[in-house]
Each structure stands twice: as C-alpha cells, then as structure tokens.
Design a protein around this motif. Structure first.
Motif, mmCIF file in Angstrom:
data_model
loop_
_atom_site.group_PDB
_atom_site.id
_atom_site.type_symbol
_atom_site.label_atom_id
_atom_site.label_comp_id
_atom_site.label_asym_id
_atom_site.label_seq_id
_atom_site.Cartn_x
_atom_site.Cartn_y
_atom_site.Cartn_z
ATOM 1 N N TRP A 26 16.211 -24.456 -27.724
ATOM 2 C CA TRP A 26 15.462 -25.200 -26.416
ATOM 3 C C TRP A 26 14.823 -23.858 -25.818
ATOM 4 N N LEU A 27 15.544 -22.837 -25.431
ATOM 5 C CA LEU A 27 15.256 -21.716 -24.696
ATOM 6 C C LEU A 27 14.037 -21.050 -25.472
ATOM 7 N N ALA A 28 14.165 -21.091 -26.751
ATOM 8 C CA ALA A 28 13.316 -20.312 -27.572
ATOM 9 C C ALA A 28 12.054 -21.088 -27.520
ATOM 10 N N ALA A 29 11.807 -22.283 -27.444
ATOM 11 C CA ALA A 29 10.827 -23.109 -27.458
ATOM 12 C C ALA A 29 10.114 -22.808 -25.961
ATOM 13 N N ASP A 30 10.908 -22.923 -25.228
ATOM 14 C CA ASP A 30 10.402 -22.448 -23.645
ATOM 15 C C ASP A 30 9.728 -21.051 -23.670
ATOM 16 N N GLY A 31 10.241 -20.246 -24.159
ATOM 17 C CA GLY A 31 9.861 -18.725 -24.215
ATOM 18 C C GLY A 31 8.693 -18.558 -25.043
ATOM 19 N N ILE A 32 8.570 -19.454 -26.247
ATOM 20 C CA ILE A 32 7.358 -19.159 -27.024
ATOM 21 C C ILE A 32 6.100 -19.844 -26.443
ATOM 22 N N TRP A 33 6.162 -20.786 -25.701
ATOM 23 C CA TRP A 33 4.969 -21.597 -25.471
ATOM 24 C C TRP A 33 4.551 -20.650 -24.167
ATOM 25 N N PHE A 34 5.613 -20.260 -23.237
ATOM 26 C CA PHE A 34 5.217 -19.261 -22.027
ATOM 27 C C PHE A 34 4.401 -18.111 -22.545
ATOM 28 N N GLN A 35 5.221 -17.330 -23.700
ATOM 29 C CA GLN A 35 4.578 -16.020 -24.034
ATOM 30 C C GLN A 35 3.090 -16.258 -24.767
ATOM 31 N N SER A 36 2.956 -17.539 -25.313
ATOM 32 C CA SER A 36 1.549 -17.856 -25.918
ATOM 33 C C SER A 36 0.528 -17.882 -24.810
ATOM 34 N N VAL A 37 0.998 -18.614 -23.626
ATOM 35 C CA VAL A 37 0.082 -18.759 -22.499
ATOM 36 C C VAL A 37 -0.131 -17.352 -21.775
ATOM 37 N N LYS A 39 -0.018 -14.384 -23.223
ATOM 38 C CA LYS A 39 -0.809 -13.507 -23.859
ATOM 39 C C LYS A 39 -2.334 -13.746 -23.907
ATOM 40 N N ARG A 40 -2.362 -15.167 -24.060
ATOM 41 C CA ARG A 40 -3.898 -15.557 -24.037
ATOM 42 C C ARG A 40 -4.556 -15.808 -22.599
ATOM 43 N N ARG A 41 -3.883 -16.078 -21.653
ATOM 44 C CA ARG A 41 -4.371 -16.259 -20.179
ATOM 45 C C ARG A 41 -3.782 -15.402 -19.275
ATOM 46 N N GLY A 42 -2.714 -14.703 -19.451
ATOM 47 C CA GLY A 42 -2.206 -13.901 -18.606
ATOM 48 C C GLY A 42 -0.958 -14.349 -17.782
ATOM 49 N N MET A 43 -0.464 -13.629 -16.985
ATOM 50 C CA MET A 43 1.003 -14.039 -16.379
ATOM 51 C C MET A 43 0.811 -15.057 -15.234
ATOM 52 N N GLU A 44 -0.516 -14.992 -14.462
ATOM 53 C CA GLU A 44 -0.537 -16.118 -13.781
ATOM 54 C C GLU A 44 -0.865 -17.481 -14.153
ATOM 55 N N GLU A 45 -1.678 -17.657 -15.238
ATOM 56 C CA GLU A 45 -1.721 -18.974 -15.831
ATOM 57 C C GLU A 45 -0.482 -19.242 -16.153
ATOM 58 N N ALA A 46 0.215 -18.529 -17.024
ATOM 59 C CA ALA A 46 1.600 -18.851 -17.653
ATOM 60 C C ALA A 46 2.534 -19.383 -16.522
ATOM 61 N N MET A 47 2.605 -18.424 -15.217
ATOM 62 C CA MET A 47 3.214 -18.934 -14.295
ATOM 63 C C MET A 47 3.066 -20.292 -13.650
ATOM 64 N N TYR A 48 1.739 -20.770 -13.648
ATOM 65 C CA TYR A 48 1.176 -21.929 -13.002
ATOM 66 C C TYR A 48 1.761 -22.989 -13.676
ATOM 67 N N HIS A 49 1.631 -22.956 -15.234
ATOM 68 C CA HIS A 49 2.093 -24.099 -16.211
ATOM 69 C C HIS A 49 3.727 -24.056 -16.168
ATOM 70 N N ASP A 50 4.200 -22.879 -16.029
ATOM 71 C CA ASP A 50 5.676 -22.920 -15.863
ATOM 72 C C ASP A 50 6.298 -23.639 -14.669
ATOM 73 N N VAL A 51 5.678 -23.527 -13.711
ATOM 74 C CA VAL A 51 6.113 -24.203 -12.251
ATOM 75 C C VAL A 51 5.694 -25.812 -12.411
ATOM 76 N N GLU A 52 4.478 -26.012 -13.076
ATOM 77 C CA GLU A 52 4.299 -27.452 -13.304
ATOM 78 C C GLU A 52 5.439 -28.005 -14.351
ATOM 79 N N ILE A 53 5.805 -27.530 -15.140
ATOM 80 C CA ILE A 53 6.416 -28.057 -16.490
ATOM 81 C C ILE A 53 8.035 -28.199 -15.508
#
Length: 178
Positions: A26-37, A39-53
């Motif tokens: 579960w933690l690996a899946a959480d980390g993989i999607w986060f690191q994908s965003v 890498k592609r869109r930057g920390m700010e975008e990844a954090m936005y989606h992390d908060v929403e999830i």
C-alpha cells in the motif's frame, strides 16, 4: 462476509507477515503515484493531489477502523489511540502514543517514506501540509471534538528525535444555557 479462502491455511505468524506485506505494498503504491506526479509535474502539483487524496482516504480509513473497533460516536482520545495503532502504516513505521489528560501526543519515530527518499538521494517529502489534513481529518472522523496540531514535521522540524510529532486535544463542548 466472504474472504480469501487461501487465508484459512495460514498460521497467525504468516497472517501477521502478510499484513506487513500488504502495508508495504500500500505504501509503495502511494509513493509510486506521488513520485510519478512529482517527476512529471513537480513537487507542488504532487502535493496538491496528495492533500486531495488524503482528505478522503483518511476519513474512509478512520471510519472503517472505528466500526471494526466498535468505537462510539465520541470515542475520545482512547478511541483515537486505538485507531491510530491500527492504521495501515502502523504496521511498518515506528511510532509512539502518549495520553496526558485531554491531550494525545503522537510521534512517528521512524518513517519509511522519509527513509526511502533519503536512501534514494531525494529531498524529504514536505509532509506537514498533508499531515495536517491527514491527521486532523482522521481524528475528527474518530471523534469530532478532537483537534489536531503539528508539533514537528518536515519542513518545520522542531524535534530532531523523530520524523514528525502531532498533538491531539479533546475539546469538550460547552453546554449552552439560556
């Protein structure tokens, strides 16, 4: 309720090991999607989606644990402690819970997320923003009288002896009189 029949033949020790495997997955899946965003869109975008999830997932997790533990609507700090100790990542992180009067102190002594990012040479996850949502919403789902505040969490570390630290306070509602 149906279940995976393959579990019937496992020992208690095997079930505990499997629970740890599930938690790590579960933690690996959480980390993989986060690191994908990230890498592609930057920390700010990844954090936005992390908060929403986490706004939604943490409530789902809390309500399922509350039901599993048969906690009352106002489970108090004792109920919160029980639920925190059974969260998915409680199986794979090292944490501490202490209750003093109307306050619960929760410390994540060792965090697999930060350890993995450090091992990979990545900057630490700036989890304070997500943590405020995650822990605050989790606590409110257990008991809506509980408030949460961050004591120490990256990037605002005030306690070097742990990865993060949170303070939960049970605020008794005042009885209104006419």
């Amino acid at each position: 309720m149906s279940h995976n029949k393959a579990l019937d033949n496992l020992t208690r020790e095997q079930l505990i090991e499997l629970l740890e495997i599930y938690s790590k997955n579960w933690l690996a899946a959480d980390g993989i999607w986060f690191q994908s965003v990230e890498k592609r869109r930057g920390m700010e975008e990844a954090m936005y989606h992390d908060v929403e999830i986490w706004k939604k997932f943490t409530v789902v997790e809390a309500l399922k644990l509350k039901k599993f533990l048969h906690l009352p609507e106002h489970a108090g700090l004792e109920g919160l402690a029980k639920a925190l100790s059974l969260r998915f990542y409680a199986n794979i992180n090292d944490d501490e819970i202490r209750i003093e009067r109307n306050t619960l102190f929760y410390r994540m002594v060792d965090c697999r997320v930060q350890t993995a990012r450090k091992r990979k040479g990545m900057e630490f996850h700036p989890c304070k923003t997500v943590g405020i949502v995650e822990y605050g919403e989790f606590a409110r789902a257990i008991d809506d009288r509980i408030t949460c505040e961050c004591v120490s969490c990256f990037p605002d570390i005030t306690d070097e002896t742990c990865c993060c630290s949170w303070k939960f306070t049970l605020v008794e509602q005042e009885v209104k009189t006419k």
